[in-house]
Design a protein around this motif. Structure first.
Motif, PDB file in Angstrom:
ATOM      1  N   LEU A 380       0.865  -1.184   0.000  1.00 53.30           N
ATOM      2  CA  LEU A 380       0.000   0.000   0.000  1.00 53.30           C
ATOM      3  C   LEU A 380       0.904   1.236   0.000  1.00 53.30           C
ATOM      4  O   LEU A 380       1.587   1.505   0.990  1.00 53.30           O
ATOM      5  CB  LEU A 380      -0.897   0.007   1.240  1.00 53.30           C
ATOM      6  N   PRO A 381       0.944   2.007  -1.105  1.00 55.74           N
ATOM      7  CA  PRO A 381       1.810   3.186  -1.149  1.00 55.74           C
ATOM      8  C   PRO A 381       1.040   4.479  -0.879  1.00 55.74           C
ATOM      9  O   PRO A 381      -0.192   4.510  -0.912  1.00 55.74           O
ATOM     10  CB  PRO A 381       2.305   3.159  -2.600  1.00 55.74           C
ATOM     11  N   LEU A 382       1.778   5.536  -0.632  1.00 56.84           N
ATOM     12  CA  LEU A 382       1.245   6.897  -0.590  1.00 56.84           C
ATOM     13  C   LEU A 382       1.986   7.679  -1.666  1.00 56.84           C
ATOM     14  O   LEU A 382       3.011   8.310  -1.386  1.00 56.84           O
ATOM     15  CB  LEU A 382       1.468   7.530   0.790  1.00 56.84           C
ATOM     16  N   PRO A 383       1.502   7.656  -2.910  1.00 55.83           N
ATOM     17  CA  PRO A 383       2.272   8.187  -4.038  1.00 55.83           C
ATOM     18  C   PRO A 383       2.215   9.710  -4.164  1.00 55.83           C
ATOM     19  O   PRO A 383       1.734  10.255  -5.152  1.00 55.83           O
ATOM     20  CB  PRO A 383       1.626   7.491  -5.240  1.00 55.83           C
ATOM     21  N   PHE A 384       2.735  10.398  -3.141  1.00 49.19           N
ATOM     22  CA  PHE A 384       2.790  11.862  -3.171  1.00 49.19           C
ATOM     23  C   PHE A 384       4.265  12.270  -3.245  1.00 49.19           C
ATOM     24  O   PHE A 384       4.854  12.725  -2.255  1.00 49.19           O
ATOM     25  CB  PHE A 384       2.114  12.454  -1.929  1.00 49.19           C
ATOM     26  N   TYR A 385       4.855  12.078  -4.430  1.00 49.83           N
ATOM     27  CA  TYR A 385       6.307  12.228  -4.539  1.00 49.83           C
ATOM     28  C   TYR A 385       6.757  13.682  -4.677  1.00 49.83           C
ATOM     29  O   TYR A 385       7.951  13.955  -4.658  1.00 49.83           O
ATOM     30  CB  TYR A 385       6.810  11.383  -5.715  1.00 49.83           C
ATOM     31  N   GLY A 386       5.820  14.604  -4.795  1.00 47.47           N
ATOM     32  CA  GLY A 386       6.201  16.014  -4.854  1.00 47.47           C
ATOM     33  C   GLY A 386       6.469  16.609  -3.487  1.00 47.47           C
ATOM     34  O   GLY A 386       7.087  17.666  -3.379  1.00 47.47           O
ATOM     35  N   SER A 387       6.022  15.959  -2.425  1.00 50.27           N
ATOM     36  CA  SER A 387       6.220  16.451  -1.064  1.00 50.27           C
ATOM     37  C   SER A 387       7.360  15.685  -0.396  1.00 50.27           C
ATOM     38  O   SER A 387       7.266  14.466  -0.226  1.00 50.27           O
ATOM     39  CB  SER A 387       4.936  16.261  -0.249  1.00 50.27           C
ATOM     40  N   PRO A 388       8.452  16.353   0.000  1.00 51.56           N
ATOM     41  CA  PRO A 388       9.576  15.647   0.646  1.00 51.56           C
ATOM     42  C   PRO A 388       9.147  14.880   1.891  1.00 51.56           C
ATOM     43  O   PRO A 388       9.602  13.754   2.124  1.00 51.56           O
ATOM     44  CB  PRO A 388      10.552  16.779   0.985  1.00 51.56           C
ATOM     45  N   PHE A 389       8.245  15.470   2.689  1.00 56.45           N
ATOM     46  CA  PHE A 389       7.820  14.790   3.913  1.00 56.45           C
ATOM     47  C   PHE A 389       7.015  13.527   3.590  1.00 56.45           C
ATOM     48  O   PHE A 389       7.287  12.446   4.119  1.00 56.45           O
ATOM     49  CB  PHE A 389       6.986  15.739   4.776  1.00 56.45           C
ATOM     50  N   LEU A 390       6.011  13.656   2.721  1.00 53.30           N
ATOM     51  CA  LEU A 390       5.187  12.503   2.376  1.00 53.30           C
ATOM     52  C   LEU A 390       6.001  11.448   1.623  1.00 53.30           C
ATOM     53  O   LEU A 390       5.709  10.254   1.713  1.00 53.30           O
ATOM     54  CB  LEU A 390       3.985  12.943   1.545  1.00 53.30           C
ATOM     55  N   ARG A 391       7.017  11.903   0.904  1.00 53.90           N
ATOM     56  CA  ARG A 391       7.892  10.948   0.206  1.00 53.90           C
ATOM     57  C   ARG A 391       8.623  10.081   1.211  1.00 53.90           C
ATOM     58  O   ARG A 391       8.737   8.864   1.036  1.00 53.90           O
ATOM     59  CB  ARG A 391       8.893  11.710  -0.665  1.00 53.90           C
ATOM     60  N   ARG A 392       9.110  10.692   2.289  1.00 58.84           N
ATOM     61  CA  ARG A 392       9.810   9.927   3.334  1.00 58.84           C
ATOM     62  C   ARG A 392       8.849   8.981   4.046  1.00 58.84           C
ATOM     63  O   ARG A 392       9.189   7.831   4.347  1.00 58.84           O
ATOM     64  CB  ARG A 392      10.477  10.879   4.328  1.00 58.84           C
ATOM     65  N   VAL A 393       7.646   9.475   4.326  1.00 60.00           N
ATOM     66  CA  VAL A 393       6.644   8.623   4.975  1.00 60.00           C
ATOM     67  C   VAL A 393       6.321   7.426   4.086  1.00 60.00           C
ATOM     68  O   VAL A 393       6.236   6.279   4.550  1.00 60.00           O
ATOM     69  CB  VAL A 393       5.368   9.428   5.291  1.00 60.00           C
ATOM     70  N   ASN A 394       6.132   7.684   2.802  1.00 63.46           N
ATOM     71  CA  ASN A 394       5.827   6.599   1.865  1.00 63.46           C
ATOM     72  C   ASN A 394       6.957   5.577   1.817  1.00 63.46           C
ATOM     73  O   ASN A 394       6.718   4.364   1.796  1.00 63.46           O
ATOM     74  CB  ASN A 394       5.586   7.176   0.466  1.00 63.46           C
ATOM     75  N   VAL A 418      15.569  -2.312  -9.671  1.00 63.28           N
ATOM     76  CA  VAL A 418      14.604  -1.217  -9.637  1.00 63.28           C
ATOM     77  C   VAL A 418      14.325  -0.766 -11.061  1.00 63.28           C
ATOM     78  O   VAL A 418      15.254  -0.437 -11.804  1.00 63.28           O
ATOM     79  CB  VAL A 418      15.138  -0.040  -8.800  1.00 63.28           C
ATOM     80  N   THR A 419      13.058  -0.765 -11.445  1.00 58.79           N
ATOM     81  CA  THR A 419      12.667  -0.217 -12.737  1.00 58.79           C
ATOM     82  C   THR A 419      11.976   1.125 -12.561  1.00 58.79           C
ATOM     83  O   THR A 419      12.183   2.042 -13.338  1.00 58.79           O
ATOM     84  CB  THR A 419      11.745  -1.191 -13.489  1.00 58.79           C
ATOM     85  N   ILE A 420      11.156   1.241 -11.528  1.00 58.15           N
ATOM     86  CA  ILE A 420      10.427   2.491 -11.298  1.00 58.15           C
ATOM     87  C   ILE A 420      11.252   3.393 -10.374  1.00 58.15           C
ATOM     88  O   ILE A 420      11.654   2.986  -9.283  1.00 58.15           O
ATOM     89  CB  ILE A 420       9.034   2.197 -10.718  1.00 58.15           C
ATOM     90  N   PRO A 421      11.561   4.620 -10.779  1.00 60.27           N
ATOM     91  CA  PRO A 421      12.486   5.482 -10.008  1.00 60.27           C
ATOM     92  C   PRO A 421      12.018   5.778  -8.592  1.00 60.27           C
ATOM     93  O   PRO A 421      12.848   6.004  -7.699  1.00 60.27           O
ATOM     94  CB  PRO A 421      12.567   6.765 -10.848  1.00 60.27           C
ATOM     95  N   THR A 422      10.708   5.793  -8.348  1.00 59.63           N
ATOM     96  CA  THR A 422      10.205   6.129  -7.018  1.00 59.63           C
ATOM     97  C   THR A 422      10.584   5.090  -5.975  1.00 59.63           C
ATOM     98  O   THR A 422      10.382   5.319  -4.775  1.00 59.63           O
ATOM     99  CB  THR A 422       8.677   6.289  -7.062  1.00 59.63           C
ATOM    100  N   ALA A 423      11.134   3.978  -6.400  1.00 57.54           N
ATOM    101  CA  ALA A 423      11.583   2.967  -5.432  1.00 57.54           C
ATOM    102  C   ALA A 423      12.922   3.331  -4.796  1.00 57.54           C
ATOM    103  O   ALA A 423      13.334   2.677  -3.832  1.00 57.54           O
ATOM    104  CB  ALA A 423      11.688   1.601  -6.107  1.00 57.54           C
ATOM    105  N   TRP A 424      13.604   4.354  -5.290  1.00 54.26           N
ATOM    106  CA  TRP A 424      14.927   4.689  -4.744  1.00 54.26           C
ATOM    107  C   TRP A 424      14.880   4.936  -3.238  1.00 54.26           C
ATOM    108  O   TRP A 424      15.696   4.407  -2.473  1.00 54.26           O
ATOM    109  CB  TRP A 424      15.527   5.899  -5.450  1.00 54.26           C
ATOM    110  N   ASP A 425      13.925   5.750  -2.786  1.00 51.53           N
ATOM    111  CA  ASP A 425      13.843   6.051  -1.358  1.00 51.53           C
ATOM    112  C   ASP A 425      13.609   4.790  -0.534  1.00 51.53           C
ATOM    113  O   ASP A 425      14.023   4.700   0.623  1.00 51.53           O
ATOM    114  CB  ASP A 425      12.703   7.042  -1.092  1.00 51.53           C
ATOM    115  N   VAL A 426      12.922   3.812  -1.126  1.00 49.66           N
ATOM    116  CA  VAL A 426      12.628   2.569  -0.423  1.00 49.66           C
ATOM    117  C   VAL A 426      13.878   1.705  -0.302  1.00 49.66           C
ATOM    118  O   VAL A 426      14.205   1.179   0.763  1.00 49.66           O
ATOM    119  CB  VAL A 426      11.509   1.786  -1.150  1.00 49.66           C
TER     120      VAL A 426
END
Length: 681
Positions: A380-394, A418-426
């Motif tokens: 279950l993701p929280l795909p709000f990648y424009g917000s630094p705080f929500l990105r960390r929470v996600n 990793v294929t999708i870039p948003t996985a980097w923080d994870v």
């Protein structure tokens, strides 16, 4: 009547040694008119097969899709030479010119099933290649006295050390498996090698089994060969596999009680020598963490793939899924379904409600196992990648879910792709063997993405990934300053067995009901890649042809309602796509001219060709290697004319030639290359 001879050379990453082996075999076969060479390659990703093709162009090559070990390679060689005596060679063996002739003479002696030559090291010193049958007492003797001292007494040592035994012809319980000639009669009676050992002890077990069936092991010292060897003594992994397989061999032949005694004797040997070298410490660990059969190389790592797609509702032909399905044949794989690049919202996304609903349905499945060794999870993701705080929470939320599943699956130090870039923080803080960035697309060019945020994540992956794999030369060259020698081109594969033309009676009813000729497209009908204006022009200018579109669409398809020759069939399961494609007269790739396409390499190109279809495409960089098979167009008018020409004349090559041009691009070979790179670190 003389039985023909096949020399079977089993290779794996053998480009540096196989040339001299094959040259020595060619000389030794000059006096053997009924001899031939079979090279079995266990999915090498170096230049082994190129060397073989250059040095031994007449050799039969058996290119296996995966590395299943030495025994599997020998068995494949047996299958390729069913009526022959077989000389099995390691690729680092160099035969003397008369070696084969002398071995065949030894094999002809009554009661002989296997003949072996005298072996020398590369420096000319003698190799001790004769062995006695293994048992716990001999293993204990070697542990306490050392192999050479114990070998002086037959009851206490497996290794034959008496030099007089090496000067004269005679028999042995078994010999090292670098070079051994097996008669057809012995093969027929003994069967194939036991593949579960993977490496080491398989030749021991086979020769002991042959002996029990009345086929002796004959040593012929006049037949000579050089065996370079040495890998087992320097590699902790190989040493440990050889050590633990000694116990498994005794277990299979003599039962658990004997195996228990053998285990203690072998463990004592490694404990006494553990302070000297890490290979002994590795063996101790594997003896204590006992496995019924050895793990394949890399199997202990497993793989986690952060996909750009969702297994449950996207096309399963995507490269993420194809590669991971092949990897899962020998590794445990966890595919993490797409965690998205933004929350779908009205004004920025199409079909918002449907997208959110299907993702929630996917999340509800959480973890499933659709295939052997292949697990799929939907966090279950929280795909709000424009917000630094929500990105960390996600990142924390998704990482916790993935770690939970990885722990349950015992994926302790996986390779992470990793294929999708948003996985980097994870993945950044996760424990891993290596990190692979599968740069299949430039996701920051995706119209719905927050370009600034996604591009920053891409740059992080380009900077920190151990390997960056590309399917587009144009994109790889453009990003070379960021990646250096970590960049590798890994072309797409094709499921060649799946994409086979089907006879007309197997075509689905809905496409058979559409009048021909049929101009066809299968795949995602995404408005940021497909040129729908071009499709409309095709409908107008070729009214006698039917345009068949198969796939989910993010574009309003009502625009085609006024054209009776346009048939949108919607999404169709992957299993049915080849049958639909077989009904096409011409296959098309009507792409837009944008950055996404310029840096792409569509999988469907090879799928169309595998079906033997004439193909027309708008031009893009990666198409340069296909201009002898695909008609490329630079504008709408050119595209329509190319389709008209294809309908009238067919493809640029016959259908069977189009298919043959892509048969070597299996997903198995792509996955083998990926695994070799990712697990080498």
């Amino acid at each position: 009547m003389t039985v023909p001879l096949a020399v079977v050379v089993v290779t794996y990453h053998s480009a540096d040694v196989v040339e001299e082996c094959l040259r020595s075999v060619a000389v030794a076969l000059e006096s053997v008119p009924d001899g031939r060479v079979v090279v079995v390659d266990n999915a090498s990703t170096d230049d082994t097969l190129d060397v073989v093709a250059r040095v031994a162009p007449d050799a039969q090559v058996v290119a296996r899709p995966t590395n299943d070990g030495f025994a599997a390679g020998v068995n494949a060689g047996f299958a390729a030479a069913p009526d022959c005596d077989v000389l099995v060679l390691n690729p680092d063996v160099r035969l003397e010119p008369d070696a084969i002739t002398l071995l065949r003479a030894a094999l002809a002696l009554p009661g002989t099933g296997i003949a072996a030559p005298r072996l020398f090291n590369g420096d000319g010193s003698r190799q001790l290649s004769l062995r006695r049958a293994p048992n716990p007492l001999r293993a204990l003797g070697e542990a306490l006295l050392g192999g050479t001292r114990a070998g002086r007494t037959g009851a206490l040592g497996e290794l034959v050390v008496d030099q007089r035994r090496y000067e004269t012809a005679g028999s042995a319980d078994w010999v090292t498996g670098a070079a051994w000639l097996i008669s057809r009669e012995c093969r027929n009676a003994t069967g194939t090698l036991e593949e579960r050992y993977f490496l080491y002890s398989e030749e021991t077990e086979y020769m002991l089994r042959a002996g029990e069936r009345g086929f002796g092991i004959r040593y012929e010292p006049r037949a000579r060969a050089v065996h370079l060897g040495g890998e087992q003594s320097t590699s902790p992994v190989l040493w440990s596999m050889a050590t633990t397989n000694r116990v498994r061999l005794v277990r299979e032949r003599h039962g658990r009680l004997a195996a228990f005694a053998m285990w203690w004797a072998v463990l004592l040997n490694e404990l006494l020598r553990a302070p000297r070298e890490p290979k002994h410490r590795k063996a101790i660990g594997d003896l204590l963490r006992w496995r019924h059969w050895p793990a394949r190389p890399g199997e202990e790592h497993g793989w986690i793939c952060f996909s750009a797609q969702d297994w449950w509702y996207h096309n399963r032909a995507h490269s993420d899924f194809q590669l991971m399905r092949s990897v899962a044949e020998r590794r445990k794989v966890l595919v993490v379904n797409s965690i998205g690049m933004r929350m779908p919202t009205r004004g920025n996304s199409t079909h918002v409600a449907r997208r959110i609903l299907r993702k929630l349905r996917s999340v509800a499945k959480f973890v499933r196992k659709p295939l052997p060794n292949f697990y799929v999870m939907s966090p279950l993701p929280l795909p709000f990648y424009g917000s630094p705080f929500l990105r960390r929470v996600n990142a924390v939320l998704v990482r916790a879910q993935v770690r939970l599943v990885a722990t349950a699956l015992r994926l302790r130090t996986p390779v992470i792709m990793v294929t999708i870039p948003t996985a980097w923080d994870v993945v950044a803080p996760m424990r891993k063997h290596s990190l692979v960035f599968n740069r299949s697309d430039r996701h920051s060019d995706f119209p719905e993405a927050d370009r600034t945020s996604i591009e920053a994540l891409e740059h992080q992956l380009l900077a920190h990934a151990d390997h960056v794999v590309y399917v587009s030369h144009a994109l790889m060259d453009e990003e070379r300053p960021r990646t250096g020698d970590r960049a590798h081109f890994l072309d797409h594969g094709v499921d060649i067995d799946h994409f086979t033309a089907r006879p007309q009676f197997e075509w689905p009813d809905d496409i058979r009901a559409i009048d021909g000729p049929r101009i066809g497209f299968f795949g995602a009908l995404d408005d940021f890649v497909v040129d729908f204006d071009l499709l409309e022009r095709l409908a107008v200018e070729l009214p006698a042809a039917s345009i068949v579109l198969i796939g989910d669409a993010t574009h309003p398809m009502e625009r085609f309602d006024k054209y009776p020759n346009v048939h949108w069939l919607g999404f169709r399961p992957y299993d049915t796509i080849p049958a639909y494609g077989s009904a096409f007269d011409v296959a098309i790739m009507p792409w837009q001219d944008n950055s996404w396409i310029r840096h792409s390499n569509p999988i469907k190109l090879k799928e169309y060709l595998a079906l033997g279809l004439p193909v027309v495409s708008t031009d893009f960089a990666e198409l340069a290697g296909y201009t002898d098979r695909v008609r490329a167009a630079r504008g709408h008018a050119e595209f329509v004319e190319a389709v008209r020409q294809s309908l009238a004349e067919g493809g640029l090559r016959p259908a069977n030639a189009l298919r043959a041009s892509v048969t070597r691009y299996s997903w198995h070979s792509r996955a083998a290359e990926l695994v070799a790179r990712a697990e080498s670190r």
